[in-house]
Write a protein that holds these residues in place. Sequence first.
Motif, PDB file in Angstrom:
ATOM      1  N   ALA A 130       4.486  -2.131   1.991  1.00 39.87           N
ATOM      2  CA  ALA A 130       5.547  -2.449   3.199  1.00 39.87           C
ATOM      3  C   ALA A 130       4.710  -2.679   4.545  1.00 39.87           C
ATOM      4  O   ALA A 130       4.739  -3.559   5.223  1.00 39.87           O
ATOM      5  CB  ALA A 130       6.409  -1.031   3.575  1.00 39.87           C
ATOM      6  N   GLY A 131       3.517  -2.017   4.652  1.00 44.11           N
ATOM      7  CA  GLY A 131       2.460  -2.363   5.855  1.00 44.11           C
ATOM      8  C   GLY A 131       2.306  -3.843   5.611  1.00 44.11           C
ATOM      9  O   GLY A 131       2.163  -4.626   6.837  1.00 44.11           O
ATOM     10  N   TRP A 132       1.753  -4.423   4.498  1.00 40.04           N
ATOM     11  CA  TRP A 132       1.230  -5.613   4.127  1.00 40.04           C
ATOM     12  C   TRP A 132       2.460  -6.496   4.675  1.00 40.04           C
ATOM     13  O   TRP A 132       2.225  -7.698   5.103  1.00 40.04           O
ATOM     14  CB  TRP A 132       0.874  -5.659   2.705  1.00 40.04           C
ATOM     15  CG  TRP A 132       0.239  -7.181   2.534  1.00 40.04           C
ATOM     16  CD1 TRP A 132      -0.866  -7.604   2.863  1.00 40.04           C
ATOM     17  CD2 TRP A 132       0.877  -8.263   1.912  1.00 40.04           C
ATOM     18  NE1 TRP A 132      -1.122  -8.697   2.321  1.00 40.04           N
ATOM     19  CE2 TRP A 132      -0.066  -9.274   1.799  1.00 40.04           C
ATOM     20  CE3 TRP A 132       2.140  -8.509   1.484  1.00 40.04           C
ATOM     21  CZ2 TRP A 132       0.217 -10.469   1.142  1.00 40.04           C
ATOM     22  CZ3 TRP A 132       2.271  -9.677   0.850  1.00 40.04           C
ATOM     23  CH2 TRP A 132       1.257 -10.631   0.513  1.00 40.04           C
ATOM     24  N   LEU A 155      -3.367   0.080   5.387  1.00 43.04           N
ATOM     25  CA  LEU A 155      -3.977   1.077   5.197  1.00 43.04           C
ATOM     26  C   LEU A 155      -3.055   2.100   5.816  1.00 43.04           C
ATOM     27  O   LEU A 155      -2.926   3.238   5.500  1.00 43.04           O
ATOM     28  CB  LEU A 155      -5.507   0.837   6.029  1.00 43.04           C
ATOM     29  CG  LEU A 155      -6.244   2.152   5.942  1.00 43.04           C
ATOM     30  CD1 LEU A 155      -6.818   2.610   4.429  1.00 43.04           C
ATOM     31  CD2 LEU A 155      -7.422   2.046   6.901  1.00 43.04           C
ATOM     32  N   MET A 156      -2.630   1.658   6.996  1.00 38.59           N
ATOM     33  CA  MET A 156      -1.965   2.722   7.903  1.00 38.59           C
ATOM     34  C   MET A 156      -0.803   3.390   7.067  1.00 38.59           C
ATOM     35  O   MET A 156      -0.331   4.573   7.132  1.00 38.59           O
ATOM     36  CB  MET A 156      -1.988   2.467   9.238  1.00 38.59           C
ATOM     37  CG  MET A 156      -3.002   2.631  10.209  1.00 38.59           C
ATOM     38  SD  MET A 156      -4.044   4.071   9.978  1.00 38.59           S
ATOM     39  CE  MET A 156      -2.843   5.103  11.194  1.00 38.59           C
ATOM     40  N   MET A 157      -0.103   2.284   6.801  1.00 38.12           N
ATOM     41  CA  MET A 157       1.288   2.691   5.986  1.00 38.12           C
ATOM     42  C   MET A 157       1.243   3.299   4.664  1.00 38.12           C
ATOM     43  O   MET A 157       2.086   4.292   4.099  1.00 38.12           O
ATOM     44  CB  MET A 157       2.165   1.488   5.889  1.00 38.12           C
ATOM     45  CG  MET A 157       2.852   0.565   7.196  1.00 38.12           C
ATOM     46  SD  MET A 157       3.858   2.065   8.018  1.00 38.12           S
ATOM     47  CE  MET A 157       4.906   2.639   6.929  1.00 38.12           C
ATOM     48  N   ALA A 158       0.056   2.950   3.970  1.00 33.26           N
ATOM     49  CA  ALA A 158      -0.342   3.747   2.740  1.00 33.26           C
ATOM     50  C   ALA A 158      -0.594   5.204   3.070  1.00 33.26           C
ATOM     51  O   ALA A 158       0.068   6.250   2.488  1.00 33.26           O
ATOM     52  CB  ALA A 158      -1.266   3.193   2.244  1.00 33.26           C
ATOM     53  N   LEU A 159      -1.198   5.527   4.175  1.00 34.36           N
ATOM     54  CA  LEU A 159      -1.625   6.964   4.411  1.00 34.36           C
ATOM     55  C   LEU A 159      -0.377   7.536   4.971  1.00 34.36           C
ATOM     56  O   LEU A 159       0.019   8.761   4.859  1.00 34.36           O
ATOM     57  CB  LEU A 159      -2.706   6.881   5.900  1.00 34.36           C
ATOM     58  CG  LEU A 159      -2.942   8.065   6.414  1.00 34.36           C
ATOM     59  CD1 LEU A 159      -3.711   9.024   5.539  1.00 34.36           C
ATOM     60  CD2 LEU A 159      -3.493   8.071   7.753  1.00 34.36           C
TER      61      LEU A 159
END
Length: 156
Positions: free
Chosen positions: A62-64, A14-18
């Motif tokens: 990338a976050g995942w 979630l945070m890397m998408a943001l």
Amino acid sequence: MARRTRSPRYVTTLMMALIGVMLIAAFMAEDAAAKGDVTWADLPKGLMLRYLLAMAIGGALAGWLLSGMFGRRGVGGFMLGFLGSVIATLVAGLFGSAAGLLPDLLRDGWSSADLIPVLYGLAVLPLAFAGQPLLFVGWLVLMLLTHLWARRIRGV
């Protein structure tokens, strides 16, 4: 009904998408401002939306993939989280660039020249920081929050 527990993978995705969306939007705004005589009506909104969505997808992926680097205990955990932040930002740009070019690649086919804009994605998000120290500070704060939120969920 019990509240569903979030995982560190969910947090970093979630945070890397943001963060991917935030950085590409800043890069686009800086690029539009550099042209000077461009108005909102002149901007290609469809292309902008495609890249905002692509960077959200790239950041989420990338976050995942790198979620294991966030939320670890101690100084080593913070260093690993910072390293994960840098790598995740670069990988988000790479994946986002590839996702943004995907419609064109599917339409026109792959050529070796297409590798250049895909690899340029590695630099797009860090280039958003150029001349914008507050954006860099904002990125650092968001990455620290990501690390601390993942740490809280891990319970360490």
